[in-house]
Design a protein around this motif. Structure first.
Motif, PDB file in Angstrom:
ATOM      1  N   GLY A 149      17.494  -3.041  -9.702  1.00 20.57           N
ATOM      2  CA  GLY A 149      18.060  -1.838 -10.314  1.00 20.57           C
ATOM      3  C   GLY A 149      19.034  -2.084 -11.441  1.00 20.57           C
ATOM      4  O   GLY A 149      19.704  -1.143 -11.885  1.00 20.57           O
ATOM      5  N   THR A 150      19.132  -3.317 -11.950  1.00 22.87           N
ATOM      6  CA  THR A 150      20.163  -3.620 -12.933  1.00 22.87           C
ATOM      7  C   THR A 150      19.963  -2.890 -14.254  1.00 22.87           C
ATOM      8  O   THR A 150      20.920  -2.658 -14.995  1.00 22.87           O
ATOM      9  CB  THR A 150      20.245  -5.131 -13.199  1.00 22.87           C
ATOM     10  OG1 THR A 150      18.958  -5.612 -13.606  1.00 22.87           O
ATOM     11  CG2 THR A 150      20.689  -5.882 -11.952  1.00 22.87           C
ATOM     12  N   ASN A 151      18.739  -2.520 -14.584  1.00 21.36           N
ATOM     13  CA  ASN A 151      18.475  -1.736 -15.796  1.00 21.36           C
ATOM     14  C   ASN A 151      18.295  -0.259 -15.461  1.00 21.36           C
ATOM     15  O   ASN A 151      18.879   0.620 -16.096  1.00 21.36           O
ATOM     16  CB  ASN A 151      17.238  -2.293 -16.498  1.00 21.36           C
ATOM     17  CG  ASN A 151      16.934  -1.612 -17.830  1.00 21.36           C
ATOM     18  OD1 ASN A 151      15.772  -1.502 -18.222  1.00 21.36           O
ATOM     19  ND2 ASN A 151      17.939  -1.171 -18.539  1.00 21.36           N
ATOM     20  N   LEU A 152      17.498   0.017 -14.428  1.00 24.13           N
ATOM     21  CA  LEU A 152      17.170   1.398 -14.093  1.00 24.13           C
ATOM     22  C   LEU A 152      18.399   2.227 -13.750  1.00 24.13           C
ATOM     23  O   LEU A 152      18.552   3.367 -14.230  1.00 24.13           O
ATOM     24  CB  LEU A 152      16.184   1.423 -12.927  1.00 24.13           C
ATOM     25  CG  LEU A 152      15.806   2.795 -12.368  1.00 24.13           C
ATOM     26  CD1 LEU A 152      15.170   3.660 -13.439  1.00 24.13           C
ATOM     27  CD2 LEU A 152      14.891   2.648 -11.162  1.00 24.13           C
ATOM     28  N   LEU A 153      19.290   1.708 -12.924  1.00 21.34           N
ATOM     29  CA  LEU A 153      20.452   2.500 -12.502  1.00 21.34           C
ATOM     30  C   LEU A 153      21.368   2.820 -13.679  1.00 21.34           C
ATOM     31  O   LEU A 153      21.920   3.926 -13.754  1.00 21.34           O
ATOM     32  CB  LEU A 153      21.222   1.766 -11.402  1.00 21.34           C
ATOM     33  CG  LEU A 153      20.489   1.639 -10.068  1.00 21.34           C
ATOM     34  CD1 LEU A 153      21.328   0.858  -9.069  1.00 21.34           C
ATOM     35  CD2 LEU A 153      20.119   3.005  -9.503  1.00 21.34           C
TER      36      LEU A 153
ATOM     37  N   ASP B 138       0.842  -1.209   0.000  1.00 21.65           N
ATOM     38  CA  ASP B 138       0.000   0.000   0.000  1.00 21.65           C
ATOM     39  C   ASP B 138       0.870   1.249   0.000  1.00 21.65           C
ATOM     40  O   ASP B 138       0.599   2.218  -0.731  1.00 21.65           O
ATOM     41  CB  ASP B 138      -0.919   0.013   1.226  1.00 21.65           C
ATOM     42  CG  ASP B 138      -2.077  -0.965   1.093  1.00 21.65           C
ATOM     43  OD1 ASP B 138      -2.420  -1.314  -0.053  1.00 21.65           O
ATOM     44  OD2 ASP B 138      -2.627  -1.371   2.133  1.00 21.65           O
ATOM     45  N   GLY B 139       1.926   1.221   0.814  1.00 17.89           N
ATOM     46  CA  GLY B 139       2.820   2.363   0.879  1.00 17.89           C
ATOM     47  C   GLY B 139       3.542   2.610  -0.430  1.00 17.89           C
ATOM     48  O   GLY B 139       3.716   3.755  -0.849  1.00 17.89           O
ATOM     49  N   ALA B 140       3.954   1.529  -1.089  1.00 14.25           N
ATOM     50  CA  ALA B 140       4.631   1.666  -2.375  1.00 14.25           C
ATOM     51  C   ALA B 140       3.686   2.246  -3.419  1.00 14.25           C
ATOM     52  O   ALA B 140       4.033   3.186  -4.147  1.00 14.25           O
ATOM     53  CB  ALA B 140       5.155   0.312  -2.831  1.00 14.25           C
ATOM     54  N   ALA B 141       2.470   1.688  -3.513  1.00 11.25           N
ATOM     55  CA  ALA B 141       1.512   2.154  -4.505  1.00 11.25           C
ATOM     56  C   ALA B 141       1.166   3.628  -4.286  1.00 11.25           C
ATOM     57  O   ALA B 141       0.989   4.389  -5.247  1.00 11.25           O
ATOM     58  CB  ALA B 141       0.247   1.301  -4.446  1.00 11.25           C
ATOM     59  N   GLY B 142       1.107   4.040  -3.031  1.00 12.41           N
ATOM     60  CA  GLY B 142       0.753   5.416  -2.729  1.00 12.41           C
ATOM     61  C   GLY B 142       1.802   6.433  -3.129  1.00 12.41           C
ATOM     62  O   GLY B 142       1.506   7.630  -3.186  1.00 12.41           O
ATOM     63  N   GLN B 143       3.015   5.974  -3.410  1.00 19.55           N
ATOM     64  CA  GLN B 143       4.090   6.896  -3.769  1.00 19.55           C
ATOM     65  C   GLN B 143       4.358   6.938  -5.270  1.00 19.55           C
ATOM     66  O   GLN B 143       5.250   7.658  -5.721  1.00 19.55           O
ATOM     67  CB  GLN B 143       5.379   6.488  -3.051  1.00 19.55           C
ATOM     68  CG  GLN B 143       5.292   6.547  -1.542  1.00 19.55           C
ATOM     69  CD  GLN B 143       6.612   6.177  -0.898  1.00 19.55           C
ATOM     70  OE1 GLN B 143       7.615   6.885  -1.022  1.00 19.55           O
ATOM     71  NE2 GLN B 143       6.623   5.043  -0.200  1.00 19.55           N
ATOM     72  N   LEU B 144       3.600   6.171  -6.033  1.00 17.60           N
ATOM     73  CA  LEU B 144       3.878   6.070  -7.463  1.00 17.60           C
ATOM     74  C   LEU B 144       3.131   7.133  -8.258  1.00 17.60           C
ATOM     75  O   LEU B 144       2.354   6.845  -9.162  1.00 17.60           O
ATOM     76  CB  LEU B 144       3.523   4.670  -7.971  1.00 17.60           C
ATOM     77  CG  LEU B 144       4.377   3.544  -7.399  1.00 17.60           C
ATOM     78  CD1 LEU B 144       3.941   2.197  -7.962  1.00 17.60           C
ATOM     79  CD2 LEU B 144       5.855   3.780  -7.689  1.00 17.60           C
ATOM     80  N   GLY B 145       3.396   8.372  -7.923  1.00 19.52           N
ATOM     81  CA  GLY B 145       2.827   9.472  -8.678  1.00 19.52           C
ATOM     82  C   GLY B 145       3.706   9.828  -9.867  1.00 19.52           C
ATOM     83  O   GLY B 145       4.610   9.080 -10.260  1.00 19.52           O
ATOM     84  N   ASP B 146       3.456  10.989 -10.452  1.00 22.04           N
ATOM     85  CA  ASP B 146       4.235  11.447 -11.599  1.00 22.04           C
ATOM     86  C   ASP B 146       5.711  11.548 -11.237  1.00 22.04           C
ATOM     87  O   ASP B 146       6.082  12.080 -10.198  1.00 22.04           O
ATOM     88  CB  ASP B 146       3.732  12.818 -12.057  1.00 22.04           C
ATOM     89  CG  ASP B 146       2.343  12.750 -12.676  1.00 22.04           C
ATOM     90  OD1 ASP B 146       1.946  11.639 -13.070  1.00 22.04           O
ATOM     91  OD2 ASP B 146       1.688  13.795 -12.759  1.00 22.04           O
ATOM     92  N   GLY B 147       6.540  11.018 -12.115  1.00 23.05           N
ATOM     93  CA  GLY B 147       7.984  11.123 -11.941  1.00 23.05           C
ATOM     94  C   GLY B 147       8.593  10.126 -10.996  1.00 23.05           C
ATOM     95  O   GLY B 147       9.795  10.197 -10.712  1.00 23.05           O
ATOM     96  N   ALA B 148       7.810   9.150 -10.496  1.00 26.88           N
ATOM     97  CA  ALA B 148       8.341   8.150  -9.571  1.00 26.88           C
ATOM     98  C   ALA B 148       8.582   6.830 -10.299  1.00 26.88           C
ATOM     99  O   ALA B 148       7.853   6.470 -11.216  1.00 26.88           O
ATOM    100  CB  ALA B 148       7.372   7.932  -8.416  1.00 26.88           C
ATOM    101  N   SER B 149       9.610   6.127  -9.882  1.00 31.75           N
ATOM    102  CA  SER B 149       9.926   4.812 -10.437  1.00 31.75           C
ATOM    103  C   SER B 149      10.173   3.834  -9.301  1.00 31.75           C
ATOM    104  O   SER B 149      10.752   4.196  -8.267  1.00 31.75           O
ATOM    105  CB  SER B 149      11.174   4.860 -11.329  1.00 31.75           C
ATOM    106  OG  SER B 149      10.939   5.618 -12.497  1.00 31.75           O
ATOM    107  N   ILE B 150       9.760   2.599  -9.513  1.00 34.10           N
ATOM    108  CA  ILE B 150      10.074   1.526  -8.567  1.00 34.10           C
ATOM    109  C   ILE B 150      11.494   1.048  -8.810  1.00 34.10           C
ATOM    110  O   ILE B 150      11.957   0.964  -9.951  1.00 34.10           O
ATOM    111  CB  ILE B 150       9.082   0.358  -8.748  1.00 34.10           C
ATOM    112  CG1 ILE B 150       7.723   0.722  -8.137  1.00 34.10           C
ATOM    113  CG2 ILE B 150       9.612  -0.914  -8.122  1.00 34.10           C
ATOM    114  CD1 ILE B 150       6.666  -0.327  -8.338  1.00 34.10           C
ATOM    115  N   ILE B 151      12.185   0.727  -7.727  1.00 38.28           N
ATOM    116  CA  ILE B 151      13.494   0.103  -7.843  1.00 38.28           C
ATOM    117  C   ILE B 151      13.544  -1.131  -6.942  1.00 38.28           C
ATOM    118  O   ILE B 151      13.027  -1.119  -5.828  1.00 38.28           O
ATOM    119  CB  ILE B 151      14.637   1.084  -7.484  1.00 38.28           C
ATOM    120  CG1 ILE B 151      15.995   0.435  -7.770  1.00 38.28           C
ATOM    121  CG2 ILE B 151      14.540   1.569  -6.041  1.00 38.28           C
ATOM    122  CD1 ILE B 151      17.162   1.406  -7.710  1.00 38.28           C
ATOM    123  N   ALA B 152      14.113  -2.203  -7.468  1.00 35.98           N
ATOM    124  CA  ALA B 152      14.341  -3.421  -6.683  1.00 35.98           C
ATOM    125  C   ALA B 152      15.799  -3.810  -6.877  1.00 35.98           C
ATOM    126  O   ALA B 152      16.679  -3.327  -6.171  1.00 35.98           O
ATOM    127  CB  ALA B 152      13.383  -4.526  -7.111  1.00 35.98           C
TER     128      ALA B 152
END
Length: 340
Positions: free
Chosen positions: A29-33, A13-27
């Protein structure tokens, strides 16, 4: 590196609540970083979900398996149940990346790695995937890694995941949690969008949605599963083409077949006509060639990717020969002709 906010999610719930504009999930991170380092992706906030226990572990689910989104590629490929019931998945993962990357990369992250081409990485070049409406430098550029199916005038990029190709052939489903906690299931083969005029929209995930797991259907011990990947170098390169097939034989004929191809489209590429051409056929190069012709019939090539058509045909035929046991017969009888 641009400034960004970082927060560690304590719950879904906390994660979903922070996924507004400009936010990305990281786990993992092998591609994102990597993309952040060259400013191809510039999220204003990173939401770290790597410690959410709900997303970990591989468990039995009915007659199949439920694979948590945070299960690493190494864990998944090494799992005894996967290696026994769904060996195609294990082989595809092991073909995909180095051990160091597999130890960090996650199941959800693997599925969501960016569809890409060389121009996507180069911020000096036009790319509709980075900036919608900017143009596609690949159209008049170079690129032997570009897609030959499912492209548009706005994007020619190919999806790089080996795992997604195997999961597509295995009829796996993605478990997606909405921001309100609701769960929906989407077949892996329906997870990805074709580029059309919005290549920046790569999947069907909506705002606030998170992949929580992948579900594998019941194993089918009577099927023979094969994954073949052709690449420029033997060590951890993306596929030029890849083929995943699962074939069931009955009375020395092909009773069912599921196939998916990688390195050739913005998603794992399937072709019902090619599959249907094989149903009821006796294993043989003529039947395999008919299926291969159906597979490549709709190809649309950039000048640098024309080689992928004969390469994909040969790779499919080789995979089918192995999956139906014809390759075993050829090995036992060296005079048996192999396809050109």
């Amino acid at each position: 590196m641009r400034d960004f906010e970082y927060s560690r999610a304590e719950s879904l719930d906390g994660a979903a609540g922070q996924l507004g504009d400009g936010a990305s999930i990281i786990a993992g991170g092998t591609n994102l970083l990597d993309l952040m380092k060259i400013q191809v992706m510039v999220p204003g906030r990173l939401v770290d979900i790597s410690r959410l226990e709900d997303l970990k572990g591989i468990s039995e689910h009915g007659d199949g398996l439920r694979i948590g989104a945070l299960v690493t590629n190494s864990e998944l490929a090494a799992d005894a149940r996967v290696r026994s019931g769904w060996p195609l998945l294990s082989r595809a993962i092991l073909a995909g990346a180095s051990a160091q990357i597999r130890n960090k990369a996650t199941t959800g992250g693997n599925l969501l790695q960016r569809t890409r081409c060389p121009y996507f990485y180069d911020t000096a070049m036009a790319c509709n995937k980075r900036t919608p409406g900017e143009g596609c430098a690949a159209q008049g550029g170079v690129g032997r890694m570009l897609a030959i199916f499912g492209t548009s005038e706005h994007c020619l990029a190919a999806h790089p995941s080996d795992m997604a190709v195997a999961l597509t052939a295995l009829a796996a489903e993605v478990e997606i949690r909405a921001a309100d906690g609701g769960i929906r299931l989407v077949p892996v083969r329906e997870l990805y969008r074709l580029p059309g005029d919005r290549p920046d929209l790569e999947t069907v995930l909506g705002a606030g949605e998170i992949i929580t797991a992948v579900r594998l259907p019941a194993p089918r011990p009577q099927t023979r599963q094969v994954y073949k990947k052709v690449r420029d170098r033997a060590s951890y390169a993306f596929a030029l083409v890849s083929v995943a097939v699962a074939v069931e034989m009955k009375d020395e004929r092909i009773a069912s077949v599921s196939l998916a191809c990688g390195g050739v489209a913005p998603c794992p590429w399937t072709n019902p006509e090619a599959e249907q051409a094989l149903i009821g056929a006796a294993p043989g190069d003529d039947a395999f060639a008919t299926a291969a012709d159906a597979l490549v019939a709709q190809a649309s090539c950039h000048p640098d990717t024309e080689f992928k058509i004969p390469l994909l045909r040969r790779t499919l035929i080789a995979a089918l020969r192995e999956a139906t046991g014809l390759a075993d017969s050829a090995a036992a009888n060296p005079t048996t002709r192999t396809p050109a």
